[in-house]
Write an enzyme that holds these catalytic residues in place. Structure first.
Site, PDB file in Angstrom:
ATOM      1  N   HIS A   1      -3.076  -6.091   2.360  1.00  0.00           N
ATOM      2  CA  HIS A   1      -2.152  -7.118   2.839  1.00  0.00           C
ATOM      3  C   HIS A   1      -2.790  -8.498   2.921  1.00  0.00           C
ATOM      4  CE1 HIS A   1       0.445  -3.809   4.918  1.00  0.00           C
ATOM      5  NE2 HIS A   1       0.547  -3.808   3.612  1.00  0.00           N
TER       6      HIS A   1
ATOM      7  N   LYS B   1       9.985   5.311   6.838  1.00  0.00           N
ATOM      8  CA  LYS B   1      10.322   4.152   5.990  1.00  0.00           C
ATOM      9  C   LYS B   1      11.387   4.632   5.018  1.00  0.00           C
ATOM     10  CE  LYS B   1       5.732   1.926   5.761  1.00  0.00           C
ATOM     11  NZ  LYS B   1       4.452   1.957   5.011  1.00  0.00           N
TER      12      LYS B   1
ATOM     13  N   HIS C   1       8.937  -1.105   9.221  1.00  0.00           N
ATOM     14  CA  HIS C   1       9.147  -2.121   8.187  1.00  0.00           C
ATOM     15  C   HIS C   1       8.240  -1.828   6.987  1.00  0.00           C
ATOM     16  CE1 HIS C   1       5.549  -4.813   9.681  1.00  0.00           C
ATOM     17  NE2 HIS C   1       5.217  -3.552   9.532  1.00  0.00           N
TER      18      HIS C   1
ATOM     19  N   GLU D   1      -2.944   5.427  12.306  1.00  0.00           N
ATOM     20  CA  GLU D   1      -2.107   5.783  11.144  1.00  0.00           C
ATOM     21  C   GLU D   1      -2.983   5.963   9.910  1.00  0.00           C
ATOM     22  OE1 GLU D   1       1.247   3.107  10.775  1.00  0.00           O
ATOM     23  OE2 GLU D   1       1.261   3.301   8.598  1.00  0.00           O
TER      24      GLU D   1
ATOM     25  N   SER E   1       0.871  -1.183   0.000  1.00  0.00           N
ATOM     26  CA  SER E   1       0.000   0.000   0.000  1.00  0.00           C
ATOM     27  C   SER E   1       0.902   1.226   0.000  1.00  0.00           C
ATOM     28  CB  SER E   1      -0.947  -0.014   1.202  1.00  0.00           C
ATOM     29  OG  SER E   1      -0.254   0.159   2.405  1.00  0.00           O
TER      30      SER E   1
ATOM     31  N   ASP F   1       1.654   8.189   7.215  1.00  0.00           N
ATOM     32  CA  ASP F   1       2.546   7.291   6.471  1.00  0.00           C
ATOM     33  C   ASP F   1       2.509   7.730   5.001  1.00  0.00           C
ATOM     34  OD1 ASP F   1       3.805   5.187   5.172  1.00  0.00           O
ATOM     35  OD2 ASP F   1       2.360   3.664   5.736  1.00  0.00           O
TER      36      ASP F   1
ATOM     37  N   ASP G   1      -3.845   1.001  11.632  1.00  0.00           N
ATOM     38  CA  ASP G   1      -3.400   1.659  10.406  1.00  0.00           C
ATOM     39  C   ASP G   1      -4.561   1.511   9.432  1.00  0.00           C
ATOM     40  OD1 ASP G   1      -2.339   2.655   8.117  1.00  0.00           O
ATOM     41  OD2 ASP G   1      -0.618   1.291   8.018  1.00  0.00           O
TER      42      ASP G   1
ATOM     43  N   GLU H   1      -4.735  -2.553   9.273  1.00  0.00           N
ATOM     44  CA  GLU H   1      -4.003  -3.153  10.396  1.00  0.00           C
ATOM     45  C   GLU H   1      -4.605  -2.800  11.754  1.00  0.00           C
ATOM     46  OE1 GLU H   1       0.135  -1.945   9.973  1.00  0.00           O
ATOM     47  OE2 GLU H   1      -0.061  -2.100   7.796  1.00  0.00           O
TER      48      GLU H   1
ATOM     49  N   GLU I   1       2.004  -9.486   6.708  1.00  0.00           N
ATOM     50  CA  GLU I   1       2.864  -9.129   7.844  1.00  0.00           C
ATOM     51  C   GLU I   1       2.691 -10.071   9.037  1.00  0.00           C
ATOM     52  OE1 GLU I   1       2.130  -4.993   8.672  1.00  0.00           O
ATOM     53  OE2 GLU I   1       3.017  -4.356   6.776  1.00  0.00           O
TER      54      GLU I   1
ATOM     55  N   LYS J   1       7.709  -0.028  14.273  1.00  0.00           N
ATOM     56  CA  LYS J   1       6.573  -0.812  13.771  1.00  0.00           C
ATOM     57  C   LYS J   1       7.139  -1.915  12.895  1.00  0.00           C
ATOM     58  CE  LYS J   1       2.311  -0.185  11.148  1.00  0.00           C
ATOM     59  NZ  LYS J   1       1.853   0.346   9.846  1.00  0.00           N
TER      60      LYS J   1
END
Ligand code: PGA
Ligand code: ZN
Length: 418
Positions: free
Chosen positions: A149, A334, A362, A283, A44, A309, A238, A159, A202, A385
């Protein structure tokens, strides 16, 4: 005798990431040391991120290292990170690493730092952050997940995260997240008769349940774990809202739940979740260009990290824009969103100087490398994270357990102001 960090050789190769997709790994040899780094990949991804690979993919990226980057970097000092990273920008010549690829820049930049640290006989976190750095980040881990994901009927929200804010050591914090992840398996089995124990990219459980059911399950499990371990374990989200946003209709589409929300309704919805579930972290609650929406949500919420993010993409200019209007109070860091270590460091420092919490993160497609664990300690970042289970996530967590041991009595949890 003083160690020499002069770069003598660079090698690049194709390896696999945790999704089984190809990525780039780079080795750097100095006169007195060796460094290696491999780049992760997102699913994403934010629109404003660096382009991961040049046209032609990983093979072309390797060619760029061999033919363009190595000849320019061999002979330079590996501990002159800024110069190395400036050379990468110069060779690329674009704003977003279109020519060499952000992942190529990532692997070269981190491998160079790794080699410099090794030349001096230091751990990477010590080399980057200095010997007085001794704080460990709280691990923020993905426990239930959906969005991009997972596939099928998983949750719309990407998430559902655990953050053990009351832990007194990193090892205790990691244990809390793992306990919560295990506990959820049986809770989810009761909620979803079709649950197979399947997980997303994940390592988070990917059941066929609604967002509200996932929140209830998280809330129940975190209460139980808090009681059992005797310190506070909180939860967060998230939303990855860019994945839900329909720019034509200007609504967030929750397909699994069969609901659409306009921006005002989305802000109200998130505020209601923060209150009801005492969320400690949210997030990307709004899409990647909605700085105003972030501003409104940040001003209306209390005691919760509102983290950007896809909004900030580790980019100093985008963060500056956010700071100027108080959009958010935390930022995902990131490194491959921006490319080099120097750029990443500048963004994280700007965040810290302005009271934004840097969350070193990550990507959903990871390798077994653990450099981000060192980066988090070097920056003194209060949160990392990096998932809860899965070899490529555990690699980072285990590295932090080792760092905590190496720091011995000096080790302490970072200051996390919420
Ligand atoms: P990624 O996303 O798939 O781009 O790595 C993870 C995240 O949104 O935090
Ligand atoms: Zn995200």
């Amino acid at each position: 005798m003083k160690a020499s960090t002069i770069i003598e050789e660079i090698k690049a190769r194709q390896v696999l990431n945790s999704r089984g997709n190809p990525t780039i790994e780079v080795d750097v040899y100095t006169i007195d040391g060796f460094g290696r780094a491999s780049a992760p990949s997102g699913a994403s991804t934010g629109r404003a991120e660096a382009v991961p690979f040049p046209k032609g993919g990983v093979k072309e990226a390797i060619k760029k290292v061999e033919e363009s980057i190595a000849p320019e970097i061999i002979g330079l000092y590996a501990d002159n990170q800024e110069e190395i990273d400036a050379v990468l920008h110069e060779i690329d010549g674009t704003e977003n690493f279109q020519n060499i690829g952000g992942n190529t820049a990532y692997a070269v930049s981190f491998a160079v730092a790794d080699a410099a640290a090794d030349s001096y006989g230091l751990s990477l976190y010590q080399y980057l952050g200095g010997s007085m750095n001794s704080s460990l980040p709280y691990p923020l881990g993905n426990v239930i997940g959906g969005g991009k994901h997972a596939s099928g009927k998983a949750t719309d929200i990407q998430e559902f995260l655990a953050l053990p804010v009351g832990a007194e050591s990193f090892s205790a914090a990691v244990e809390a997240n793992a306990t919560l992840h295990r506990r959820l398996k049986s809770i989810l089995g009761e909620l979803d008769a079709t649950f197979t124990g399947g997980k997303g990219d994940e390592g988070a459980w990917a059941p066929n349940i609604s967002n509200d059911e996932a929140l209830e399950a998280m809330s129940k499990a975190s209460r139980e774990v808090t009681e059992e371990l005797g310190f506070e374990c909180r939860i967060g989200l998230d939303v990855a809202a860019s994945s839900l946003w329909d720019p034509e209709k200007e609504v967030y589409v929750y397909t699994r739940d069969g609901i659409e929300r306009d921006t005002g309704e989305q802000i109200e919805y998130i505020l209601s979740l923060i209150e009801k579930y005492d969320l400690v972290y949210v997030e990307d609650p709004l899409h990647e260009d909605d700085f105003e929406g972030f501003k409104e949500l940040t001003s209306k919420s209390h005691g919760c990290l509102i983290c950007g993010d896809d909004l900030f993409v580790t980019n100093v200019n985008r963060l500056q824009r956010g700071i100027s209007i108080h959009a958010g109070n935390a930022i995902i860091i990131k490194m491959n969103q921006i490319g080099t270590l120097t750029d990443t460091w500048r963004t994280a420092r700007l965040a810290q100087e302005n009271g934004y919490v840097p969350v070193v993160s990550h990507r959903s497609g990871e390798t077994e490398a653990s450099h981000i664990a060192h980066l988090a300690v070097a920056l003194g970042a209060p949160v990392i994270k990096t998932g809860v289970v899965g070899g490529e996530r555990i690699a980072k967590l285990n590295e932090l357990i080792r760092i905590e041991e190496e720091l011995g009595e000096r080790a302490h949890m970072a200051c996390l102001k919420i």
